[in-house]
Design an enzyme around this catalytic site. Structure first.
Site, short mmCIF file in Angstrom:
data_model
loop_
_atom_site.label_atom_id
_atom_site.label_comp_id
_atom_site.label_asym_id
_atom_site.label_seq_id
_atom_site.Cartn_x
_atom_site.Cartn_y
_atom_site.Cartn_z
N GLU A 196 0.83 -1.22 0.00
CA GLU A 196 0.00 0.00 0.00
C GLU A 196 0.86 1.27 0.00
O GLU A 196 0.66 2.17 0.81
CB GLU A 196 -0.95 -0.03 1.20
CG GLU A 196 -1.95 -1.16 1.09
CD GLU A 196 -2.62 -1.52 2.39
OE1 GLU A 196 -3.72 -2.08 2.34
OE2 GLU A 196 -2.05 -1.25 3.47
N GLU B 218 -6.35 -6.62 -2.31
CA GLU B 218 -7.12 -6.68 -1.06
C GLU B 218 -8.49 -6.11 -1.36
O GLU B 218 -8.61 -4.93 -1.70
CB GLU B 218 -6.48 -5.84 0.05
CG GLU B 218 -5.21 -6.39 0.64
CD GLU B 218 -4.71 -5.54 1.81
OE1 GLU B 218 -5.55 -4.86 2.46
OE2 GLU B 218 -3.50 -5.53 2.04
#
Length: 1012
Positions: free
Chosen positions: A216, A313
């Site tokens: 991320e 995700e």
């Protein structure tokens, strides 16, 4: 990831809701900015894409094109769920979880590794015992599951410091940047974990097919961002460690960072995350506006058109804060309806790498969690924390995954726009077509949903769909179709069923299999629906159908229509059999693989783990939570023996199906009453007693700090991380010589959200901050008794360290926010203060932690922990008899321990056990539960919400002796007699076919050298 955590801002009582809206605003703004920017770049000009030379690919086993991944030359749908082995520290149970994931129809698991658990001291990497990965890889291979490895070095993941070891607080450079000291700090970890993962790559016969560098890497402030140089360094680390499989990213938002074609730091396959409804579990029936994206495919085409659309995700549950509504609410929020609407919308966008975070959450045992969450990491996931699979969302996921397994042409379809009026005649209905590729395939899939995705209404509609036979209006027999509230459907056209082609089906496909000369198709639908299916049949066999099914036959096309009910109907068209199911009945069907190309269909059990055929013997490994009829469709006609969990089982053959009756008898469980155990206790706060010697404690004598987040406001650093203490309760002792005029003591402490502190002057309690859910630091001023000039005094301060903050936004370094004392003042007048000399302690040894089996974070700094009394077989002869259910009143810390003998039929039953707490009187208190030395619960009843703490078999010995420890820190002097309700409770025992559970290594107590 689970969620994005922004730096805390002091807001009024509605802060949590405001933070969610602020987050949504910035996320939306970022995505809009990206789309606008790319639109400006691409008007009239083809985007420049840098294509890597295939000739220099380090391997050719895992490859890809714009549609999907290939493994060994086979195009695959990656249907994956997130599972972190270190959140279930019983290696023999990892295979159980893998089997439950495989049984859903999934073929992949994504996992993080946690640096903080592997390198508690700089340069000292240790991946042994429950922290080893070999058995995890072996279990995945045995279950037939691929792996996506995600070692960070940063992982977020709702763990302390986002998976960074605490000693990184002493790194002066910015974390997750090209700062030389940070990069150097990561080298040992990445080289070591990278080599472990490299050995498990599919190129070496292992299960790992993808590797994710960093995590991320999406938002940064006050620094140049994103840094291609930094990402390239992380990628090069992986390659140097031996990683040859493709590198995939997971941008926290769909921003296109490091996508192929972006230059230095680009990955092989671009992916991103999405948590569309976010985390407001307090209102599980409310889906926020603007949550469902209708432009995933279009944005993907702008960002990474040469790679598969990858959701690395996607929201599979929700995270809950201290003081929140509880994780059962999160399961109700991200439920089966969410899965139907949002996951099918992902498929409408053509997602072919689809990872659900989490599929099994597990437990933040032993201080591994971050300060915004409590011990449970159940996450409201499809598989519960206690590994049960009773949530409807598990079954809904199975229906979707099984459809994908038998629909390979989905992988090569072209996603269209989400449209109203084009395919359906009702503006309340939106349809997205995945069009069959005329050169590669012909099937099309139409994803049907409400235009208002959160609608609770039932809407009727008709459809006009393009097919190979021309446009077809449906339904033909009934007047209309119905889409109920918060539902979504996948309508197929020109769909191949093992050589038989459906013109269309409005009922959803579960699976289809070929058994000898018979093809079996299973379709299902929700309650109060009518559905139609039309199939091309070349033979002239009569149609055998239940009278509740209307059949029209015209030429070679048979059209059938029915209303949903709970009675299964079988339509036979020669060797083509259609099983019509209602959705609730479909949940009971399993499709275990016999080999790579064939499967059986099994109806009835709670779980089917595996199936095999050896000659005339059919063997099933299955679980049962009730008496049931087991039905096997597709077993060879020569089957003479049925074995279930290794035992011969009587059966009969009904219409070619094997049918057996399984009787479930719940075992009689004799659980000990915790109130009747032989409890003893010891004072775990001897530090406030007269004459206590702290000379062996660490002197707080650092006159500066390397912590770049927080500047010193004290003469010497009182940041615990500066001295190597990173987990659990911290203790400080401040020595001073009184001037006699001191009236008050002011102190600002910081321990993370929901923390608390207590302060004593010598042996006198002067006050506590009991904590609140959203407060991470607190200024307190305490009135002092009269002090005698020239006398020596000691202040003892206990601080509950709830873990370090995560470090999601690069450049802020929020994870460096220290734990300990930020400031203090022992006031003698408005301007004058009395100097204090401090010592501190945390866990025994700090970064040179003593307990190698349970890792660097399991223990804190309380006396009983330093002595190891929480371990099995402590020296109870030196303790005092007494029960935690009626402990001494008044502020202080006591440690209670008792042996707990269990004798449970775990050879046949999987029995979930939990410890439950209810602090019914005695004021605010903080409690820590230890089971055979493993800290498996942090109960803060006045903040909540967790009161039930599951502990897995393997940590608990189900057939022998255990030791239970309970640390009770009472924070208030209420005058009440403390009362605690503390119980051991069992869930529903499951008759199981799982492998035996092996007890983990749990070293017992021995005298600790240097313990103080």
């Amino acid at each position: 990831m689970g969620r994005i955590n922004f730096p805390e801002v002091k807001l009024p009582s509605i802060r949590s809701k405001i933070r969610l809206y602020v987050m949504r605003f910035f996320v939306t703004l970022a995505i809009l900015s990206f789309v606008i920017r790319n639109y400006a770049w691409n008007v009239g000009v083809a985007p420049k894409i840098i294509v890597k030379d295939d000739s220099i690919s380090p391997q050719d086993i895992v490859t890809w094109d714009k549609h999907s991944l290939y493994v060994n030359g086979e195009r695959i749908m990656v249907m994956s769920g997130e599972f972190h082995p270190w959140r279930l520290p019983v290696p023999s149970l990892w295979f159980d979880v893998f089997q439950k994931i495989k049984a859903m129809g999934f073929n992949c698991v994504s996992f993080y590794t946690n640096w903080a658990l592997l390198e508690g001291k700089p340069g000292n990497f240790s991946a042994d015992g429950v922290f080893a990965y070999d058995q995890f890889f072996e279990a995945a291979t045995k279950a037939g599951v691929h792996l996506i490895a995600r070692p960070g070095p940063y992982i977020n993941a709702e763990v302390s410091f986002g998976g960074f070891p605490g000693w990184l607080q002493r790194i002066q450079g910015h974390l997750r940047t090209p700062s030389e000291d940070y990069l150097a700090a990561t080298d040992n970890y990445v080289s070591q974990i990278g080599a472990i993962i490299a050995r498990a790559q599919i190129t070496n016969g292992g299960p790992v097919i993808l590797y994710q560098p960093e995590n991320e890497y999406s938002l940064g402030v006050s620094i140049p961002f994103p840094s291609g140089k930094y990402m390239q360094y992380v990628e090069d680390q992986a390659r140097r460690a031996g990683i040859v499989v493709p590198l995939i990213s997971n941008d926290g938002l769909a921003l296109g960072h490091n996508a192929p074609g972006t230059g230095t730091g680009e990955v092989d396959i671009y992916g991103h995350d999405a948590y569309p409804v976010m985390f407001d579990c307090s209102n599980p029936s409310i889906w926020p506006p603007l949550a469902l994206s209708g432009t995933y495919h279009q944005v993907h085409e702008l960002q990474s058109p040469s790679t598969p659309f990858s959701l690395v995700e996607f929201q599979g549950g929700a995270f809950d804060n201290w003081g929140g509504p509880g994780l059962d609410n999160c399961a109700a929020f991200i439920n089966h309806e969410f899965e139907r609407v949002f996951y099918k919308n992902n498929f409408a966008a053509g997602a072919t790498i689809h990872n659900i975070y989490m599929i099994f959450g597990g437990t933040n045992w032993g201080n591994i969690g971050h300060p915004n969450g409590y011990t449970s990491y159940d996450y409201g996931a499809a598989i519960s924390e206690d590994r049960s699979i009773t949530r409807e969302k598990y079954s809904e996921l199975k229906l979707q995954a099984e459809w994908l397994k038998v629909s390979p042409e989905y992988l090569i379809t072209e996603p269209g726009a989400a449209l109203v009026w084009t395919y359906a005649n009702n503006a309340a209905i939106t349809v997205t077509r995945l069009a069959g590729n005329s050169t590669l395939g012909s099937e099309s899939f139409f994803v049907v949903r409400h235009s208002d995705y959160s609608s609770m209404a039932s809407d009727n509609y008709t459809m006009k769909l393009p097919t190979l036979a021309g446009d077809v209006s449906i339904p033909k027999i009934f007047d209309s179709l119905t889409l109920h509230g918060r539902d979504s459907k996948i309508v197929v056209t020109d769909y191949d069923v093992r050589g038989t082609r459906l013109l269309y089906s409005t009922a959803e496909i579960l699976t289809h299999q070929r058994f000898g000369n018979t093809t079996v198709l299973l379709v299902y639908s929700g309650p109060d629906e009518t559905n139609e299916l039309a199939v091309h049949i070349n033979n002239t066999s009569p149609v055998e159908a239940d009278e509740s099914v209307t059949v029209n036959q015209s030429g070679g096309l048979v059209t059938m229509a029915w209303s949903t009910n709970s009675t299964r109907r079988i339509i036979r068209l020669g060797g083509f059999h259609i099983y019509i199911l209602d959705r609730n009945s479909a949940y009971n069907y399993w499709v275990p693989e016999i080999n790579k190309t064939s499967s059986l269909i099994v109806n009835g059990p709670y779980l089917v783990r595996s199936a095999s055929i050896n000659g005339d013997v059919l063997s099933l490994s299955a679980d049962f939570n009730r008496s049931t009829v087991v039905e096997v469709i597709g077993s060879p006609t020569n089957t003479n023996t049925l074995k279930i969990n290794g035992e011969k089982t009587g059966f009969e053959v009904q219409d070619g199906r094997i049918v057996a009756n399984i009787s479930y008898i719940a075992p009689s469980l004799k659980l000990p009453s915790l109130s009747n155990l032989s409890w003893t206790y010891v004072n775990s706060l001897p530090e406030i007693e007269a004459g206590y010697d702290d000379s062996t404690w660490v002197a707080a004598d650092h006159q500066s700090t390397n912590n770049s987040y927080q500047s010193l406001q004290t003469p010497t650093s009182l940041f615990a991380g500066d001295y190597g203490f990173h987990a659990g309760v911290l203790l400080f002792r401040g020595h001073f010589t009184a001037k006699g005029s001191e009236k008050s003591f002011s102190i600002k402490t910081q321990g993370g959200n929901a923390y608390g502190h207590s302060v004593w002057l010598n042996g006198t309690f002067i006050g506590s901050w009991v904590g609140s859910a959203g407060t991470s630091s607190y200024d307190a001023t305490y009135k002092l008794p009269s002090l005698i000039q020239g006398e020596l005094y000691v202040l003892t301060v206990i601080i509950d360290n709830m873990g370090y903050d995560e470090n999601f936004i690069v450049g802020i370094d929020l994870g460096k926010a220290p734990r300990g004392i930020l400031s203090y003042r022992l006031a003698t007048s408005i301007i004058d203060t009395t100097p204090i000399t401090w010592r501190l302690t945390g866990n025994l040894g700090g970064e040179d932690y003593v307990d190698r089996a349970r890792g660097p974070l399991n223990e804190g700094g309380l006396f009983a922990e330093r002595q190891g009394y929480h371990l099995p077989h402590p020296p109870t002869k030196e303790f005092t008899p007494g029960s935690p259910l009626s402990p001494p009143s008044g502020p202080g810390v006591s440690f209670y321990t008792a042996p707990l003998a269990l004798d449970l039929p775990s050879d046949k039953y999987d029995i979930p056990l939990s410890f439950s707490f209810q602090n019914t009187a005695g004021g605010a208190a903080r409690m820590q539960l230890y089971v055979n030395g493993w800290q498996f619960g942090k109960f803060v009843g006045h903040i909540g919400p967790q009161t039930r703490f599951p502990v897995p078999e393997g940590i608990l010995n189900y057939n022998g002796d255990n030791w239970i420890g309970l640390m009770i820190w009472r924070m208030e002097d209420t005058g009440e007699t403390p009362v605690l309700d503390f119980r051991l409770e069992a869930g529903v025992p499951v008759l199981t076919g799982r492998d035996p559970v092996v007890l983990v290594e749990s070293p017992t107590w021995s005298l600790r050298k240097g313990a103080y």
